[in-house]
Design a protein around this motif. Structure first.
Motif, mmCIF file in Angstrom:
data_model
loop_
_atom_site.group_PDB
_atom_site.id
_atom_site.type_symbol
_atom_site.label_atom_id
_atom_site.label_comp_id
_atom_site.label_asym_id
_atom_site.label_seq_id
_atom_site.Cartn_x
_atom_site.Cartn_y
_atom_site.Cartn_z
ATOM 1 N N ASP A 130 -63.461 81.418 -26.850
ATOM 2 C CA ASP A 130 -62.555 81.951 -25.823
ATOM 3 C C ASP A 130 -61.432 82.788 -26.413
ATOM 4 N N THR A 131 -61.802 83.688 -27.328
ATOM 5 C CA THR A 131 -60.826 84.610 -27.910
ATOM 6 C C THR A 131 -61.345 86.046 -27.963
ATOM 7 N N CYS A 132 -62.572 86.294 -27.524
ATOM 8 C CA CYS A 132 -63.155 87.632 -27.580
ATOM 9 C C CYS A 132 -62.809 88.407 -26.304
ATOM 10 N N LEU A 133 -62.501 89.694 -26.461
ATOM 11 C CA LEU A 133 -62.088 90.524 -25.330
ATOM 12 C C LEU A 133 -63.135 91.557 -24.927
ATOM 13 N N HIS A 134 -64.347 91.437 -25.426
ATOM 14 C CA HIS A 134 -65.382 92.407 -25.054
ATOM 15 C C HIS A 134 -65.762 92.297 -23.573
ATOM 16 N N GLY A 135 -65.623 91.124 -23.010
ATOM 17 C CA GLY A 135 -65.929 90.958 -21.594
ATOM 18 C C GLY A 135 -67.410 91.001 -21.259
ATOM 19 N N CYS A 136 -68.275 90.611 -22.189
ATOM 20 C CA CYS A 136 -69.720 90.602 -21.931
ATOM 21 C C CYS A 136 -70.048 89.477 -20.948
ATOM 22 N N ARG A 137 -70.718 89.819 -19.880
ATOM 23 C CA ARG A 137 -70.944 88.862 -18.795
ATOM 24 C C ARG A 137 -71.909 87.745 -19.195
ATOM 25 N N TYR A 138 -72.745 87.955 -20.190
ATOM 26 C CA TYR A 138 -73.743 86.969 -20.603
ATOM 27 C C TYR A 138 -73.251 86.045 -21.718
ATOM 28 N N CYS A 139 -72.009 86.177 -22.141
ATOM 29 C CA CYS A 139 -71.533 85.541 -23.373
ATOM 30 C C CYS A 139 -71.510 84.018 -23.297
ATOM 31 N N TYR A 140 -71.980 83.379 -24.372
ATOM 32 C CA TYR A 140 -71.928 81.914 -24.472
ATOM 33 C C TYR A 140 -70.602 81.437 -25.037
ATOM 34 N N ALA A 141 -69.885 82.318 -25.741
ATOM 35 C CA ALA A 141 -68.694 81.895 -26.478
ATOM 36 C C ALA A 141 -67.396 82.100 -25.712
ATOM 37 N N THR A 142 -67.444 82.839 -24.616
ATOM 38 C CA THR A 142 -66.264 83.047 -23.789
ATOM 39 C C THR A 142 -66.550 82.485 -22.406
ATOM 40 N N THR A 143 -65.944 81.370 -22.114
ATOM 41 C CA THR A 143 -66.158 80.738 -20.813
ATOM 42 C C THR A 143 -65.176 81.242 -19.765
ATOM 43 N N SER A 144 -64.071 81.853 -20.218
ATOM 44 C CA SER A 144 -63.039 82.343 -19.308
ATOM 45 C C SER A 144 -62.381 83.578 -19.898
ATOM 46 N N THR A 145 -62.504 84.699 -19.198
ATOM 47 C CA THR A 145 -61.852 85.926 -19.656
ATOM 48 C C THR A 145 -60.341 85.761 -19.671
ATOM 49 N N SER A 148 -83.159 88.074 -29.342
ATOM 50 C CA SER A 148 -83.176 86.799 -28.629
ATOM 51 C C SER A 148 -83.142 87.107 -27.143
ATOM 52 N N PHE A 149 -83.536 86.126 -26.352
ATOM 53 C CA PHE A 149 -83.560 86.300 -24.903
ATOM 54 C C PHE A 149 -82.373 85.573 -24.278
ATOM 55 N N ALA A 150 -81.851 86.153 -23.210
ATOM 56 C CA ALA A 150 -80.646 85.622 -22.576
ATOM 57 C C ALA A 150 -80.859 84.197 -22.081
ATOM 58 N N ASP A 151 -79.848 83.365 -22.276
ATOM 59 C CA ASP A 151 -79.862 81.979 -21.822
ATOM 60 C C ASP A 151 -78.906 81.795 -20.648
ATOM 61 N N ALA A 152 -79.244 80.853 -19.778
ATOM 62 C CA ALA A 152 -78.434 80.597 -18.573
ATOM 63 C C ALA A 152 -77.435 79.476 -18.857
ATOM 64 N N TYR A 153 -76.355 79.803 -19.560
ATOM 65 C CA TYR A 153 -75.338 78.806 -19.881
ATOM 66 C C TYR A 153 -74.639 78.350 -18.599
ATOM 67 N N PRO A 154 -74.268 77.066 -18.516
ATOM 68 C CA PRO A 154 -73.690 76.531 -17.267
ATOM 69 C C PRO A 154 -72.493 77.321 -16.751
ATOM 70 N N HIS A 155 -71.621 77.809 -17.645
ATOM 71 C CA HIS A 155 -70.410 78.498 -17.180
ATOM 72 C C HIS A 155 -70.712 79.869 -16.573
ATOM 73 N N LEU A 156 -71.962 80.347 -16.721
ATOM 74 C CA LEU A 156 -72.316 81.648 -16.156
ATOM 75 C C LEU A 156 -72.666 81.557 -14.678
ATOM 76 N N SER A 171 -67.947 86.071 -36.812
ATOM 77 C CA SER A 171 -68.041 84.678 -36.458
ATOM 78 C C SER A 171 -69.002 84.571 -35.286
ATOM 79 N N ARG A 172 -69.641 83.420 -35.111
ATOM 80 C CA ARG A 172 -70.462 83.189 -33.924
ATOM 81 C C ARG A 172 -69.600 82.957 -32.677
ATOM 82 N N ARG A 173 -68.341 82.613 -32.871
ATOM 83 C CA ARG A 173 -67.489 82.155 -31.770
ATOM 84 C C ARG A 173 -66.659 83.267 -31.144
ATOM 85 N N THR A 174 -66.502 84.373 -31.838
ATOM 86 C CA THR A 174 -65.694 85.482 -31.345
ATOM 87 C C THR A 174 -65.974 86.692 -32.207
#
Length: 306
Positions: free
Chosen positions: A249-264, A154-162, A6-9
């Motif tokens: 907000d269900t992935c546990l990889h903990g990638c710091r650049y992630c767009y799909a996880t706004t809160s670990t 793709s190149f990293a994007d600066a999502y607001p939650h980051l 999935s794109r979301r998790t």
């Protein structure tokens, strides 16, 4: 109908038993992202699903089940991300050599044309320089040579939650990187495409691509898929319309650049509510939700002769 998983998790990494249960049941409930309390019922029967597009950093849990799923009639394409950034950026992603071994096994089971390698997002920091990418990318190309036919970047994007963690690369830097990666990949007979990038890298030998690539999947499947553009994606996204069965907000990889996880913390809370037997990825229906049937996007499967 194309199913994005999935794109979301990362469903393959953390929720494979649930996915297998949903495919066995032939149905799944997916909450609408922008309509709280409204869930879509999605048909996951073999007859309705043209292909499952697995997007994952660690599809190892799914490996033992691929052949069985194919025998049942499911067609499976995989996009596996391998960068080798390590735990400073990708905290819970498996070690590089383990990921490479999983990728090669996927290729053996599904065929190289069904397994794409994602080298993204591309970023720079104090320890990750242009030279680092040059060496790392060539090492990975060599390791994956013959196991895939395409690399997606793709190149990293600066999502607001980051919160300013990501520094956007200048256009010239992106073009230098694209030129370098394209040239390295070509020496290993790998095609490189970009994903949801506003810049045109054609002069660097990289064409715009898609993670849910309707044209490519039509060729692989042997029949024409509906090629309407996916709605709700970024402006530069070229993906074909599909149904994503994941949740943010269900992935546990903990990638710091992630767009799909706004809160670990939220991801761990939702994972704790996950039950492989539920029709939902996390939690259970309460009976107060509005459930609507998702219209099928299944193609007319008339095999193409040419």
């Amino acid at each position: 109908m194309l199913i994005s998983v999935s794109r979301r998790t990362d469903i393959a990494a953390f929720y494979t038993p649930w996915l297998l249960n949903r495919l066995q049941a032939g149905e799944v409930l997916v909450p609408r992202v922008h309509q709280p309390g409204v869930w879509e019922w999605v048909d996951l029967s073999v007859q309705a699903v043209d292909a499952l597009v697995i997007i994952s950093k660690n599809p190892r849990p799914l490996l033992p089940h691929l052949e069985e799923l194919r025998q049942r009639g499911y067609r499976i394409a995989v996009q596996m991300t391998i960068t080798g950034y390590g735990p400073s950026w990708e905290k819970n992603v498996p070690p590089l050599q383990e990921s490479l071994a999983v990728f090669r096994k996927l290729s053996q089971v599904l065929g190289p044309e069904w397994v794409d390698w994602r080298y993204d997002p591309i970023l720079l920091d104090r320890g990750i320089s242009l030279q680092w990418h040059r060496q790392q990318f060539e090492t990975l190309c060599q390791a994956l040579s013959g196991a895939t036919t395409r690399c997606i970047i793709s190149f990293a994007d600066a999502y607001p939650h980051l919160g300013g963690l990501i520094q956007l690369l200048e256009e010239e830097t992106m073009r230098v990187l694209a030129q370098m990666l394209g040239a390295i990949a070509a020496s290993y007979q790998l095609t490189v495409t970009s994903c949801a990038e506003r810049l045109d890298f054609s002069q660097q030998g990289i064409k715009p691509g898609a993670c849910v690539d309707g044209e490519r999947l039509s060729q692989l499947l042997g029949w024409q898929l509906p090629l309407a553009k996916a709605s709700g994606q970024r402006a530069a996204c070229r993906c074909a319309e599909s149904v994503d069965i994941g949740s943010y907000d269900t992935c546990l990889h903990g990638c710091r650049y992630c767009y799909a996880t706004t809160s670990t913390a939220l991801a761990h809370q939702r994972h704790a509510l996950h039950d492989p037997a539920s029709p939902l990825l996390w939690g259970w229906p309460t009976g107060r939700e509005q459930i609507v049937k998702r219209p099928s996007l299944a193609a007319t499967r008339q095999l193409k002769l040419f």
